[in-house]
Design a protein around this motif. Structure first.
Motif, PDB file in Angstrom:
ATOM      1  N   PHE A 129       0.819  -1.219   0.000  1.00  0.00           N
ATOM      2  CA  PHE A 129       0.000   0.000   0.000  1.00  0.00           C
ATOM      3  C   PHE A 129       0.851   1.266   0.000  1.00  0.00           C
ATOM      4  N   GLY A 130       1.799   1.365   0.920  1.00  0.00           N
ATOM      5  CA  GLY A 130       2.593   2.584   1.043  1.00  0.00           C
ATOM      6  C   GLY A 130       3.370   2.902  -0.216  1.00  0.00           C
ATOM      7  N   LEU A 131       4.010   1.900  -0.787  1.00  0.00           N
ATOM      8  CA  LEU A 131       4.780   2.121  -2.013  1.00  0.00           C
ATOM      9  C   LEU A 131       3.855   2.455  -3.174  1.00  0.00           C
ATOM     10  N   ALA A 132       2.695   1.810  -3.243  1.00  0.00           N
ATOM     11  CA  ALA A 132       1.740   2.105  -4.313  1.00  0.00           C
ATOM     12  C   ALA A 132       1.336   3.576  -4.289  1.00  0.00           C
ATOM     13  N   VAL A 133       1.109   4.099  -3.094  1.00  0.00           N
ATOM     14  CA  VAL A 133       0.715   5.508  -2.968  1.00  0.00           C
ATOM     15  C   VAL A 133       1.879   6.430  -3.333  1.00  0.00           C
ATOM     16  N   GLU A 134       3.082   6.080  -2.904  1.00  0.00           N
ATOM     17  CA  GLU A 134       4.257   6.889  -3.248  1.00  0.00           C
ATOM     18  C   GLU A 134       4.458   6.958  -4.759  1.00  0.00           C
ATOM     19  N   ARG A 135       4.204   5.858  -5.431  1.00  0.00           N
ATOM     20  CA  ARG A 135       4.371   5.810  -6.881  1.00  0.00           C
ATOM     21  C   ARG A 135       3.372   6.741  -7.573  1.00  0.00           C
ATOM     22  N   VAL A 136       2.129   6.717  -7.118  1.00  0.00           N
ATOM     23  CA  VAL A 136       1.119   7.612  -7.689  1.00  0.00           C
ATOM     24  C   VAL A 136       1.460   9.070  -7.384  1.00  0.00           C
ATOM     25  N   ALA A 137       1.918   9.331  -6.172  1.00  0.00           N
ATOM     26  CA  ALA A 137       2.281  10.707  -5.801  1.00  0.00           C
ATOM     27  C   ALA A 137       3.395  11.238  -6.691  1.00  0.00           C
ATOM     28  N   ALA A 138       4.402  10.422  -6.969  1.00  0.00           N
ATOM     29  CA  ALA A 138       5.506  10.852  -7.831  1.00  0.00           C
ATOM     30  C   ALA A 138       5.021  11.102  -9.252  1.00  0.00           C
ATOM     31  N   ALA A 139       4.151  10.207  -9.752  1.00  0.00           N
ATOM     32  CA  ALA A 139       3.604  10.384 -11.099  1.00  0.00           C
ATOM     33  C   ALA A 139       2.740  11.634 -11.172  1.00  0.00           C
ATOM     34  N   ASP A 163     -10.798  -7.927  -3.234  1.00  0.00           N
ATOM     35  CA  ASP A 163     -10.991  -7.233  -1.956  1.00  0.00           C
ATOM     36  C   ASP A 163     -11.456  -5.810  -2.249  1.00  0.00           C
ATOM     37  N   LEU A 164     -12.766  -5.591  -2.197  1.00  0.00           N
ATOM     38  CA  LEU A 164     -13.312  -4.287  -2.544  1.00  0.00           C
ATOM     39  C   LEU A 164     -12.884  -3.220  -1.548  1.00  0.00           C
ATOM     40  N   ASP A 165     -12.827  -3.584  -0.265  1.00  0.00           N
ATOM     41  CA  ASP A 165     -12.443  -2.595   0.746  1.00  0.00           C
ATOM     42  C   ASP A 165     -11.014  -2.096   0.509  1.00  0.00           C
ATOM     43  N   ASP A 166     -10.095  -3.014   0.233  1.00  0.00           N
ATOM     44  CA  ASP A 166      -8.715  -2.604  -0.017  1.00  0.00           C
ATOM     45  C   ASP A 166      -8.609  -1.818  -1.313  1.00  0.00           C
ATOM     46  N   THR A 167      -9.390  -2.209  -2.312  1.00  0.00           N
ATOM     47  CA  THR A 167      -9.381  -1.476  -3.584  1.00  0.00           C
ATOM     48  C   THR A 167      -9.826  -0.036  -3.370  1.00  0.00           C
ATOM     49  N   ILE A 168     -10.889   0.148  -2.616  1.00  0.00           N
ATOM     50  CA  ILE A 168     -11.371   1.505  -2.335  1.00  0.00           C
ATOM     51  C   ILE A 168     -10.354   2.277  -1.492  1.00  0.00           C
ATOM     52  N   VAL A 172      -8.900   5.819  -2.784  1.00  0.00           N
ATOM     53  CA  VAL A 172      -9.014   7.037  -1.957  1.00  0.00           C
ATOM     54  C   VAL A 172      -7.630   7.626  -1.712  1.00  0.00           C
ATOM     55  N   ALA A 173      -6.664   6.772  -1.426  1.00  0.00           N
ATOM     56  CA  ALA A 173      -5.295   7.248  -1.200  1.00  0.00           C
ATOM     57  C   ALA A 173      -4.684   7.793  -2.487  1.00  0.00           C
ATOM     58  N   PHE A 174      -4.965   7.160  -3.611  1.00  0.00           N
ATOM     59  CA  PHE A 174      -4.448   7.652  -4.891  1.00  0.00           C
ATOM     60  C   PHE A 174      -5.033   9.028  -5.208  1.00  0.00           C
ATOM     61  N   GLU A 175      -6.300   9.207  -4.878  1.00  0.00           N
ATOM     62  CA  GLU A 175      -6.927  10.520  -5.069  1.00  0.00           C
ATOM     63  C   GLU A 175      -6.201  11.577  -4.230  1.00  0.00           C
ATOM     64  N   LYS A 176      -5.957  11.263  -2.966  1.00  0.00           N
ATOM     65  CA  LYS A 176      -5.263  12.209  -2.082  1.00  0.00           C
ATOM     66  C   LYS A 176      -3.837  12.472  -2.570  1.00  0.00           C
ATOM     67  N   ALA A 177      -3.238  11.478  -3.246  1.00  0.00           N
ATOM     68  CA  ALA A 177      -1.867  11.621  -3.745  1.00  0.00           C
ATOM     69  C   ALA A 177      -1.798  12.445  -5.024  1.00  0.00           C
ATOM     70  N   GLY A 178      -2.980  12.769  -5.607  1.00  0.00           N
ATOM     71  CA  GLY A 178      -2.982  13.668  -6.757  1.00  0.00           C
ATOM     72  C   GLY A 178      -3.473  13.104  -8.061  1.00  0.00           C
ATOM     73  N   SER A 198     -19.047   6.077  -5.546  1.00  0.00           N
ATOM     74  CA  SER A 198     -19.570   6.897  -4.444  1.00  0.00           C
ATOM     75  C   SER A 198     -18.562   7.072  -3.314  1.00  0.00           C
ATOM     76  N   SER A 199     -17.428   6.358  -3.398  1.00  0.00           N
ATOM     77  CA  SER A 199     -16.416   6.423  -2.339  1.00  0.00           C
ATOM     78  C   SER A 199     -15.306   7.424  -2.636  1.00  0.00           C
ATOM     79  N   VAL A 200     -15.276   7.946  -3.847  1.00  0.00           N
ATOM     80  CA  VAL A 200     -14.211   8.869  -4.259  1.00  0.00           C
ATOM     81  C   VAL A 200     -14.820  10.124  -4.858  1.00  0.00           C
ATOM     82  N   ASN A 201     -13.986  11.131  -5.003  1.00  0.00           N
ATOM     83  CA  ASN A 201     -14.454  12.429  -5.505  1.00  0.00           C
ATOM     84  C   ASN A 201     -13.877  12.789  -6.870  1.00  0.00           C
ATOM     85  N   ARG A 202     -13.156  11.860  -7.482  1.00  0.00           N
ATOM     86  CA  ARG A 202     -12.594  12.081  -8.815  1.00  0.00           C
ATOM     87  C   ARG A 202     -13.320  11.201  -9.821  1.00  0.00           C
TER      88      ARG A 202
END
Length: 276
Positions: A129-139, A163-168, A172-178, A198-202
């Protein structure tokens, strides 16, 4: 010919207006010209379709970044429409690789692209999870330097992790990362699609043409989907036509497939007379 900034603005506008739109996936310049002629408003490359066209499997290990971007350049140059690209996993685990891939994608005229959180390793198919978010943030940081719409993909459902919960959580974290657009290919039903939207704003992209259930544009729009792609399914449909024609000739010695083939004149009508 429309310039890159105007294409980017047109692409963003499609995501901002009411309703859903379809962005089909050509695999080469010729298919891009045909889809443009049919009146679609934007295009997206398909790594699967491109891979099949050069005799490779669809993976970052089988496709070089240089080859994928050269194919994307050919598609960009074949149309005046905005083109987004399937950029696989960014061609490297390190966040810096994702940023570099976005920069190179913008350099060939693309106005968007997707980065996925799949590793290509069957033993550990999804980035932590953490690395996945860092990768999106850098991109995303790199994307903001260009006229570029970044799509972040959560690949759980394509890799045996429904796993729908983990996917969401990831989206959500990818959205926050930009990330500008969010995408979880392989969601099993309209309820899951609606839950994601309905779980995201993008804006959310959904792919049709995979095995399993199919839904209409109207059904997906009602579920909250903004963008609908077809991945490699148009390319696979074309390959199915080739296989059917070839089997007829090989197994029956007949050529009736030609009755249903596009005429040479029509095919030529979509193509250029000379290099631009």
């Amino acid at each position: 010919m429309a310039n890159q900034l105007s294409k980017y603005q047109a692409f963003r506008a499609l995501h901002d207006r009411p309703g859903a739109f379809v962005v089909p996936n050509p695999w080469d310049a010729g298919s891009a010209r045909i889809l443009t002629a049919l009146g679609f408003e934007a295009l997206a490359t398909t790594s699967a379709g491109f891979a099949f066209s050069i005799g490779r499997k669809d993976s970052a290990a089988a496709l070089s970044r240089e080859a994928l971007l050269e194919n994307a350049r050919n598609i960009v140059e074949a149309t005046d429409l905005p083109v987004s690209a399937d950029l696989e996993d960014g061609f490297g685990a390190d966040p810096g690789c994702c940023a570099a891939t976005v920069s190179l994608a913008a350099d060939v005229g693309l106005v968007g692209g997707s980065i996925e959180d799949a590793t290509g390793d069957p033993a550990n198919p999804i980035f932590d999870f953490g690395l996945a978010v860092e990768r999106v943030a850098a991109a995303a940081e790199e994307a903001r330097k260009h006229p570029f719409v970044l799509t972040a993909r959560a690949e759980n459902f394509l890799h045996g992790r429904p796993d729908l919960d983990d996917t969401i959580r990831r989206l959500v974290a990818f959205e926050k990362a930009g990330a500008d657009v969010l995408y979880a290919p392989g969601l099993p039903n309209l309820e899951a699609i609606h839950t994601v939207c309905s779980s995201v704003n993008r804006p959310v992209n959904v792919v049709m043409g995979l095995a399993g259930q199919t839904f209409s544009v109207k059904e997906l729009e009602h579920a909250g989907v903004k963008r609908i792609s077809v991945g490699g399914s148009f390319a696979r449909a074309a390959l199915a036509g080739l296989m059917s024609a070839a089997r007829e000739v090989k197994e029956h010695g007949t050529f009736t497939y030609s009755r249903h083939a596009m005429s040479a004149a029509e095919a030529a009508s979509y193509m250029l007379d000379a290099k631009r």
